[in-house]
Motif scaffolding. Structure first.
Motif, short mmCIF file in Angstrom:
data_model
loop_
_atom_site.label_atom_id
_atom_site.label_comp_id
_atom_site.label_asym_id
_atom_site.label_seq_id
_atom_site.Cartn_x
_atom_site.Cartn_y
_atom_site.Cartn_z
N LEU A 1 -1.38 -68.09 63.02
CA LEU A 1 -0.44 -69.21 63.06
C LEU A 1 -1.24 -70.47 62.81
N ALA A 2 -0.82 -71.27 61.85
CA ALA A 2 -1.55 -72.49 61.51
C ALA A 2 -1.59 -73.45 62.70
N CYS A 3 -0.56 -73.42 63.53
CA CYS A 3 -0.49 -74.35 64.66
C CYS A 3 -1.39 -73.94 65.82
N ARG B 1 6.28 -73.72 55.95
CA ARG B 1 7.22 -73.72 57.07
C ARG B 1 6.49 -74.11 58.35
N ARG B 2 7.16 -74.86 59.20
CA ARG B 2 6.67 -75.15 60.54
C ARG B 2 7.81 -75.72 61.34
N PRO C 1 -11.86 -82.95 65.73
CA PRO C 1 -12.22 -81.63 66.28
C PRO C 1 -11.04 -80.93 66.94
N THR C 2 -10.08 -81.70 67.41
CA THR C 2 -8.91 -81.11 68.08
C THR C 2 -7.80 -80.72 67.11
N ASP C 3 -7.97 -81.03 65.82
CA ASP C 3 -6.93 -80.73 64.84
C ASP C 3 -6.85 -79.23 64.56
N ARG C 4 -5.65 -78.81 64.30
CA ARG C 4 -5.40 -77.43 63.88
C ARG C 4 -5.17 -77.41 62.37
N VAL C 5 -5.13 -76.23 61.81
CA VAL C 5 -4.89 -76.12 60.37
C VAL C 5 -3.55 -76.76 60.03
N LEU C 6 -2.57 -76.63 60.90
CA LEU C 6 -1.27 -77.25 60.63
C LEU C 6 -1.39 -78.76 60.52
N ASP C 7 -2.23 -79.38 61.36
CA ASP C 7 -2.44 -80.82 61.27
C ASP C 7 -3.02 -81.20 59.91
N ALA C 8 -3.98 -80.40 59.45
CA ALA C 8 -4.59 -80.67 58.14
C ALA C 8 -3.57 -80.54 57.02
N LEU C 9 -2.71 -79.53 57.11
CA LEU C 9 -1.67 -79.36 56.10
C LEU C 9 -0.70 -80.54 56.10
N CYS D 1 7.98 -75.74 65.79
CA CYS D 1 7.60 -76.19 67.13
C CYS D 1 6.16 -76.67 67.22
N ALA D 2 5.27 -76.13 66.39
CA ALA D 2 3.84 -76.48 66.40
C ALA D 2 3.14 -76.10 67.69
N HIS D 3 3.72 -75.17 68.44
CA HIS D 3 3.11 -74.74 69.70
C HIS D 3 3.04 -73.22 69.84
N GLY D 4 3.07 -72.51 68.72
CA GLY D 4 2.90 -71.06 68.78
C GLY D 4 4.06 -70.31 69.37
N ILE D 5 5.25 -70.87 69.33
CA ILE D 5 6.43 -70.22 69.91
C ILE D 5 7.43 -69.81 68.83
N CYS D 6 7.65 -70.66 67.83
CA CYS D 6 8.67 -70.34 66.83
C CYS D 6 8.18 -69.31 65.81
N GLY D 7 6.88 -69.25 65.57
CA GLY D 7 6.33 -68.26 64.65
C GLY D 7 6.56 -68.55 63.18
N SER D 8 7.02 -69.75 62.85
CA SER D 8 7.39 -70.01 61.45
C SER D 8 6.21 -70.31 60.54
N ASP D 9 5.05 -70.67 61.11
CA ASP D 9 3.93 -71.08 60.25
C ASP D 9 2.84 -70.01 60.15
N ALA D 10 3.23 -68.74 60.14
CA ALA D 10 2.25 -67.67 59.91
C ALA D 10 1.76 -67.74 58.47
#
Length: 251
Positions: free
Chosen positions: A90-92, A69-70, A47-55, A72-81
């Motif tokens: 953002l997937a993360c 692309r990904r 339940p705590t997983d994000r879409v990035l975790d699933a990817l 930082c995984a914390h919504g700062i780098c913006g690379s995983d839009a």
């Protein structure tokens, strides 16, 4: 679904329940595909997983060729839009449990930029627009100490300092999809950040740049950009403030 079996033992470790989510991903390999294709994956997630975790789980456990692309995984780098269920996110920062998990989750690359592979687009047109608005402080003076700025002066452009250049706003804009020359919301937001900075001395130049036919006047105020921004920036408001400054002839 797997669940923990907890007996009357307070020291027993709790097992967090999992569930299976189906991700349907728009794939494209330029060496193989003539056109993008959809591929579905079933993945066990928490339940705590994000879409990035699933990817990540898909790439590490099912198909190592999945490309995205990904960083930082914390919504700062913006690379995983990317587009998740038709919306730029953002997937993360997108929790799977916040989506409708009774249905498949559709994931695809953001729109309006050249598709390179799977969920990766060519960001160069986006950054070229960003560079054109001169996104840096321009000041001729050389003070011995810091340039003083009041709290009120700083608040004037505080919102637009939050931009992480993820392109979620720009690639959600219908005008940008159809007009490759439009600066796009992100470039205008970053121009706003300096136009209204009391320490900057080149607001007039930036206003002239954005007064171009492909500048702020191409905006149709659909608010897609504001809704897409993962940092909560009032993008449409910033664009309207730049338009007003152009009409006034000053910031």
């Amino acid at each position: 679904m797997s669940t923990a079996v907890l007996e009357n033992n307070p020291s027993a470790p709790e097992v967090i329940p999992t569930f299976t989510a189906t991700l349907i991903i728009r794939r494209f390999d330029p060496d193989v595909d003539d056109e993008p294709r959809w591929q579905d994956f079933d993945v066990e997630v928490y339940p705590t997983d994000r879409v990035l975790d699933a990817l990540h789980k898909i790439k590490w456990e099912q198909d190592g060729s999945l490309t995205f692309r990904r960083s930082c995984a914390h919504g700062i780098c913006g690379s995983d839009a990317m587009r998740i269920n038709g919306k730029n996110r953002l997937a993360c920062k997108t929790l799977i449990k916040d989506l409708d998990t009774t249905k498949p989750i559709y994931v695809e690359a953001i729109k309006g930029l050249p598709l390179e592979k799977d969920l990766i687009v060519d960001m160069e047109p986006f950054f070229e627009s960003y560079r054109q608005i001169q996104p840096f402080l321009i000041a001729s003076s050389n003070p011995e100490k810091e340039r003083i700025q009041s709290v009120t002066q700083r608040e004037r452009f505080d919102d637009t300092t939050k931009c992480i250049l993820c392109a979620a706003c720009t690639s959600s804009c219908p005008v940008f999809w159809t007009d490759g020359q439009y600066f796009g919301p992100a470039a205008i937001v970053n121009a706003h950040r300096f136009i209204f900075d009391s320490r900057d001395e080149d607001a007039k130049v930036r206003l002239d740049i954005l007064n171009d036919k492909e500048g702020v006047w191409r905006c149709r105020t659909t608010f897609n950009c504001s809704e897409a921004c993962p940092r909560g920036i009032e993008v449409t408001k910033a664009i309207s403030e730049v338009k007003a400054a152009i009409l006034r002839g000053k910031a």
